[in-house]
Design a protein around this motif. Structure first.
Motif, PDB file in Angstrom:
ATOM      1  N   ILE A  66       0.852  -1.185   0.000  1.00 22.14           N
ATOM      2  CA  ILE A  66       0.000   0.000   0.000  1.00 22.14           C
ATOM      3  C   ILE A  66       0.889   1.237   0.000  1.00 22.14           C
ATOM      4  CG2 ILE A  66      -1.754   1.297   1.264  1.00 22.14           C
ATOM      5  CD1 ILE A  66      -2.667  -1.389   2.457  1.00 22.14           C
ATOM      6  N   PRO A  67       0.672   2.153  -0.958  1.00 19.27           N
ATOM      7  CA  PRO A  67       1.504   3.364  -1.008  1.00 19.27           C
ATOM      8  C   PRO A  67       1.336   4.210   0.246  1.00 19.27           C
ATOM      9  CG  PRO A  67       0.094   3.178  -2.965  1.00 19.27           C
ATOM     10  CD  PRO A  67      -0.310   2.093  -2.016  1.00 19.27           C
ATOM     11  N   ALA A  68       2.389   4.916   0.614  1.00 21.67           N
ATOM     12  CA  ALA A  68       2.365   5.744   1.823  1.00 21.67           C
ATOM     13  C   ALA A  68       1.323   6.852   1.730  1.00 21.67           C
ATOM     14  CB  ALA A  68       3.738   6.338   2.074  1.00 21.67           C
ATOM     15  N   ASP A  69       1.035   7.332   0.520  1.00 16.82           N
ATOM     16  CA  ASP A  69       0.089   8.431   0.351  1.00 16.82           C
ATOM     17  C   ASP A  69      -1.331   7.944   0.019  1.00 16.82           C
ATOM     18  OD1 ASP A  69       0.694   7.494  -2.163  1.00 16.82           O
ATOM     19  OD2 ASP A  69       0.826   9.484  -3.086  1.00 16.82           O
ATOM     20  N   PHE A  70      -1.619   6.670   0.256  1.00 16.54           N
ATOM     21  CA  PHE A  70      -2.929   6.099  -0.031  1.00 16.54           C
ATOM     22  C   PHE A  70      -3.996   6.773   0.825  1.00 16.54           C
ATOM     23  CE2 PHE A  70      -6.241   2.859   0.743  1.00 16.54           C
ATOM     24  CZ  PHE A  70      -6.641   2.646  -0.565  1.00 16.54           C
ATOM     25  N   ASP A  71      -5.036   7.275   0.176  1.00 22.55           N
ATOM     26  CA  ASP A  71      -6.130   7.968   0.872  1.00 22.55           C
ATOM     27  C   ASP A  71      -7.343   7.037   0.917  1.00 22.55           C
ATOM     28  OD1 ASP A  71      -8.059   9.640   1.881  1.00 22.55           O
ATOM     29  OD2 ASP A  71      -7.744  11.249   0.424  1.00 22.55           O
ATOM     30  N   TYR A  72      -7.444   6.271   2.005  1.00 21.54           N
ATOM     31  CA  TYR A  72      -8.515   5.289   2.094  1.00 21.54           C
ATOM     32  C   TYR A  72      -9.899   5.931   2.150  1.00 21.54           C
ATOM     33  CZ  TYR A  72      -9.060   6.128   7.098  1.00 21.54           C
ATOM     34  OH  TYR A  72      -9.316   6.702   8.315  1.00 21.54           O
ATOM     35  N   LYS A  73      -9.986   7.137   2.703  1.00 20.17           N
ATOM     36  CA  LYS A  73     -11.286   7.810   2.768  1.00 20.17           C
ATOM     37  C   LYS A  73     -11.783   8.168   1.372  1.00 20.17           C
ATOM     38  CE  LYS A  73     -10.772   9.692   7.412  1.00 20.17           C
ATOM     39  NZ  LYS A  73     -10.677  10.898   8.234  1.00 20.17           N
ATOM     40  N   LYS A  74     -10.881   8.670   0.545  1.00 17.57           N
ATOM     41  CA  LYS A  74     -11.254   9.018  -0.830  1.00 17.57           C
ATOM     42  C   LYS A  74     -11.612   7.750  -1.605  1.00 17.57           C
ATOM     43  CE  LYS A  74      -9.769  11.410  -5.019  1.00 17.57           C
ATOM     44  NZ  LYS A  74     -10.712  10.625  -5.765  1.00 17.57           N
ATOM     45  N   GLU A  75     -10.827   6.696  -1.441  1.00 16.60           N
ATOM     46  CA  GLU A  75     -11.104   5.438  -2.129  1.00 16.60           C
ATOM     47  C   GLU A  75     -12.474   4.891  -1.729  1.00 16.60           C
ATOM     48  OE1 GLU A  75      -9.379   3.798  -4.546  1.00 16.60           O
ATOM     49  OE2 GLU A  75      -8.038   5.525  -4.579  1.00 16.60           O
ATOM     50  N   ARG A  76     -12.793   4.960  -0.451  1.00 19.28           N
ATOM     51  CA  ARG A  76     -14.094   4.476   0.017  1.00 19.28           C
ATOM     52  C   ARG A  76     -15.221   5.329  -0.545  1.00 19.28           C
ATOM     53  NH1 ARG A  76     -17.087   1.375   2.973  1.00 19.28           N
ATOM     54  NH2 ARG A  76     -18.618   2.103   4.471  1.00 19.28           N
ATOM     55  N   GLN A  77     -15.021   6.641  -0.531  1.00 22.44           N
ATOM     56  CA  GLN A  77     -16.029   7.546  -1.071  1.00 22.44           C
ATOM     57  C   GLN A  77     -16.262   7.259  -2.556  1.00 22.44           C
ATOM     58  OE1 GLN A  77     -14.937  11.693  -1.129  1.00 22.44           O
ATOM     59  NE2 GLN A  77     -17.053  12.360  -1.213  1.00 22.44           N
ATOM     60  N   ASP A  78     -15.188   7.107  -3.319  1.00 19.06           N
ATOM     61  CA  ASP A  78     -15.317   6.798  -4.753  1.00 19.06           C
ATOM     62  C   ASP A  78     -16.054   5.485  -4.963  1.00 19.06           C
ATOM     63  OD1 ASP A  78     -13.937   9.135  -5.255  1.00 19.06           O
ATOM     64  OD2 ASP A  78     -12.038   8.125  -5.751  1.00 19.06           O
ATOM     65  N   TYR A  79     -15.734   4.497  -4.150  1.00 17.56           N
ATOM     66  CA  TYR A  79     -16.395   3.199  -4.248  1.00 17.56           C
ATOM     67  C   TYR A  79     -17.899   3.325  -3.986  1.00 17.56           C
ATOM     68  CZ  TYR A  79     -18.169  -1.297  -2.640  1.00 17.56           C
ATOM     69  OH  TYR A  79     -18.950  -2.406  -2.448  1.00 17.56           O
ATOM     70  N   LEU A  80     -18.263   4.055  -2.925  1.00 17.64           N
ATOM     71  CA  LEU A  80     -19.677   4.200  -2.580  1.00 17.64           C
ATOM     72  C   LEU A  80     -20.440   5.000  -3.631  1.00 17.64           C
ATOM     73  CD1 LEU A  80     -19.371   4.777   1.272  1.00 17.64           C
ATOM     74  CD2 LEU A  80     -20.199   2.715   0.098  1.00 17.64           C
ATOM     75  N   ILE A  81     -19.806   6.019  -4.170  1.00 14.23           N
ATOM     76  CA  ILE A  81     -20.455   6.812  -5.225  1.00 14.23           C
ATOM     77  C   ILE A  81     -20.732   5.925  -6.438  1.00 14.23           C
ATOM     78  CG2 ILE A  81     -20.055   8.649  -6.932  1.00 14.23           C
ATOM     79  CD1 ILE A  81     -18.604  10.193  -4.645  1.00 14.23           C
ATOM     80  N   GLU A  82     -19.732   5.145  -6.838  1.00 17.45           N
ATOM     81  CA  GLU A  82     -19.905   4.252  -7.980  1.00 17.45           C
ATOM     82  C   GLU A  82     -20.970   3.198  -7.696  1.00 17.45           C
ATOM     83  OE1 GLU A  82     -17.340   0.958 -10.404  1.00 17.45           O
ATOM     84  OE2 GLU A  82     -16.284   2.742  -9.667  1.00 17.45           O
ATOM     85  N   LYS A  83     -20.944   2.650  -6.491  1.00 16.18           N
ATOM     86  CA  LYS A  83     -21.887   1.597  -6.125  1.00 16.18           C
ATOM     87  C   LYS A  83     -23.330   2.104  -6.169  1.00 16.18           C
ATOM     88  CE  LYS A  83     -23.151  -1.481  -2.335  1.00 16.18           C
ATOM     89  NZ  LYS A  83     -22.830  -1.945  -0.993  1.00 16.18           N
ATOM     90  N   TYR A  84     -23.584   3.244  -5.542  1.00 15.92           N
ATOM     91  CA  TYR A  84     -24.958   3.716  -5.430  1.00 15.92           C
ATOM     92  C   TYR A  84     -25.438   4.523  -6.636  1.00 15.92           C
ATOM     93  CZ  TYR A  84     -24.938   1.760  -0.816  1.00 15.92           C
ATOM     94  OH  TYR A  84     -24.875   0.876   0.228  1.00 15.92           O
TER      95      TYR A  84
END
Length: 87
Positions: A66-84
């Motif tokens: 996992i990269p040091a600059d990985f933004d899990y909050k943004k990744e989760r938000q993007d996932y939820l936006i795509e999902k819903y």
């Protein structure tokens, strides 16, 4: 009855342990006492009955890809936006 104990430990270990204890909102003394209680206990606990599954054993521990600059909050938000948005 509480008794004072003086230990000589590596200063980096102490610093990391203090940081961990602060994040957990516990004292270093409490953490150390409970660690000693656990490793010296001769009584069998409920946890001794459990076997660690192969899946849990397969989870990597320590260094990861996992990269040091990985933004899990943004990744989760993007996932939820795509999902819903696809509903």
């Amino acid at each position: 009855m509480d008794t004072k104990l003086t230990l000589k430990l590596d200063k980096d270990v102490i610093a990391v342990a203090k940081e961990y204890a602060a994040k957990q909102k516990i004292s270093l003394s409490w953490m150390f006492e409970n660690y000693l209680r656990a490793v010296t206990s001769t009584e069998k606990t409920d946890f001794d009955e459990f076997e660690i599954s192969d899946f849990v054993k397969s989870i990597p521990v320590g260094k990861s890809n996992i990269p040091a600059d990985f933004d899990y909050k943004k990744e989760r938000q993007d996932y939820l936006i795509e999902k819903y948005n696809s509903l």
